[in-house]
Design a protein around this motif. Structure first.
Motif, PDB file in Angstrom:
ATOM      1  N   GLN A  31       6.036   5.084  -6.321  1.00  0.00           N
ATOM      2  CA  GLN A  31       5.757   6.198  -5.904  1.00  0.00           C
ATOM      3  C   GLN A  31       5.137   7.254  -6.749  1.00  0.00           C
ATOM      4  O   GLN A  31       6.066   7.452  -7.808  1.00  0.00           O
ATOM      5  CB  GLN A  31       6.744   6.589  -4.845  1.00  0.00           C
ATOM      6  N   TYR A  40       8.641  14.174   4.054  1.00  0.00           N
ATOM      7  CA  TYR A  40       7.269  13.387   3.985  1.00  0.00           C
ATOM      8  C   TYR A  40       6.531  13.793   5.073  1.00  0.00           C
ATOM      9  O   TYR A  40       7.045  13.594   6.353  1.00  0.00           O
ATOM     10  CB  TYR A  40       7.247  11.780   3.677  1.00  0.00           C
ATOM     11  N   GLN A  96       1.536  16.504  -3.098  1.00  0.00           N
ATOM     12  CA  GLN A  96       1.043  15.570  -2.530  1.00  0.00           C
ATOM     13  C   GLN A  96       1.668  13.972  -3.170  1.00  0.00           C
ATOM     14  O   GLN A  96       2.404  14.303  -4.196  1.00  0.00           O
ATOM     15  CB  GLN A  96      -0.424  15.164  -2.975  1.00  0.00           C
ATOM     16  N   SER A 114      -0.274   7.388   1.609  1.00  0.00           N
ATOM     17  CA  SER A 114      -0.298   8.732   0.983  1.00  0.00           C
ATOM     18  C   SER A 114       0.241   9.868   2.033  1.00  0.00           C
ATOM     19  O   SER A 114       0.043   9.720   3.315  1.00  0.00           O
ATOM     20  CB  SER A 114      -1.506   9.008   0.396  1.00  0.00           C
ATOM     21  N   SER A 157       1.702   9.525  -2.959  1.00  0.00           N
ATOM     22  CA  SER A 157       1.038   8.269  -2.782  1.00  0.00           C
ATOM     23  C   SER A 157       1.880   7.141  -3.097  1.00  0.00           C
ATOM     24  O   SER A 157       2.681   7.362  -4.255  1.00  0.00           O
ATOM     25  CB  SER A 157      -0.238   8.152  -3.688  1.00  0.00           C
ATOM     26  N   GLN A 158       2.225   6.165  -2.288  1.00  0.00           N
ATOM     27  CA  GLN A 158       2.881   5.066  -2.525  1.00  0.00           C
ATOM     28  C   GLN A 158       1.834   3.724  -2.785  1.00  0.00           C
ATOM     29  O   GLN A 158       1.277   3.690  -1.832  1.00  0.00           O
ATOM     30  CB  GLN A 158       3.912   4.728  -1.593  1.00  0.00           C
ATOM     31  N   THR A 159       2.066   2.826  -3.749  1.00  0.00           N
ATOM     32  CA  THR A 159       1.250   1.789  -3.989  1.00  0.00           C
ATOM     33  C   THR A 159       2.002   0.464  -3.853  1.00  0.00           C
ATOM     34  O   THR A 159       3.250   0.752  -4.333  1.00  0.00           O
ATOM     35  CB  THR A 159       0.712   1.665  -5.234  1.00  0.00           C
ATOM     36  N   TYR A 179       2.892  11.866   6.571  1.00  0.00           N
ATOM     37  CA  TYR A 179       1.970  10.796   6.193  1.00  0.00           C
ATOM     38  C   TYR A 179       0.516  11.074   6.584  1.00  0.00           C
ATOM     39  O   TYR A 179       0.365  11.395   7.811  1.00  0.00           O
ATOM     40  CB  TYR A 179       2.489   9.405   6.583  1.00  0.00           C
TER      41      TYR A 179
END
Length: 144
Positions: free
Chosen positions: A64, A101, A71, A87, A73-75, A103
């Motif tokens: 994360q 959060y 902002q 994201s 993002s999580q991959t 989304y």
């Protein structure tokens, strides 16, 4: 008399320009940066015991990233498919006990409990909202 009026106006201007609105300053937050999952746990019921999830090896590939502009993002790793992720935005409460959060693909706000946050460790937990009373807890280490 004009001098007194001028001093009052000058004094008022000084007061109004010296006031600063108290805002959450994300750029100073210890959460800003990239975090690598080091443990992913679940439990059933408030009094249940935490145990690693069955797909832990896949979860350990997740990262994360929290940006100073709010902002995130999580991959996910290869287990979930190459370059999959999510994201949105994040906001840390002033006492750093909750991160909320939003989304990009979902409506609403999703608060999570921050159990630990310092320069190198982040632990977040939440209730899945299921009828079984499942809870999740993720431990991260800062990777940058």
């Amino acid at each position: 008399m004009k001098a007194m009026k001028f001093l009052y106006i000058l004094f008022a201007l000084c007061i109004f320009t010296s006031c600063e609105k108290d805002e959450d300053k994300t750029e100073d937050s210890p959460i800003v940066g990239t975090w690598q999952v080091v443990n992913y746990e679940r439990k059933t019921g408030v009094n249940g015991t935490w145990a690693s999830v069955s797909d832990l090896s896949c979860r350990l590939q997740e990262k994360q990233t929290y940006s100073a502009d709010g902002q995130f993002s999580q991959t996910s790793g290869a287990c979930a498919g190459a370059n999959t992720g999510i994201s949105g935005t994040w906001k840390l409460s002033s006492n750093q006990s909750t991160v909320t959060y939003t989304y990009a693909k979902y409506t609403g706000e999703f608060p999570r409990t921050v159990e630990k946050l310092n320069a190198s460790d982040l632990v977040i937990s939440w209730d899945s909202g299921s009828t079984t009373g499942t809870y999740f807890r993720v431990t991260y280490r800062k990777s940058n």
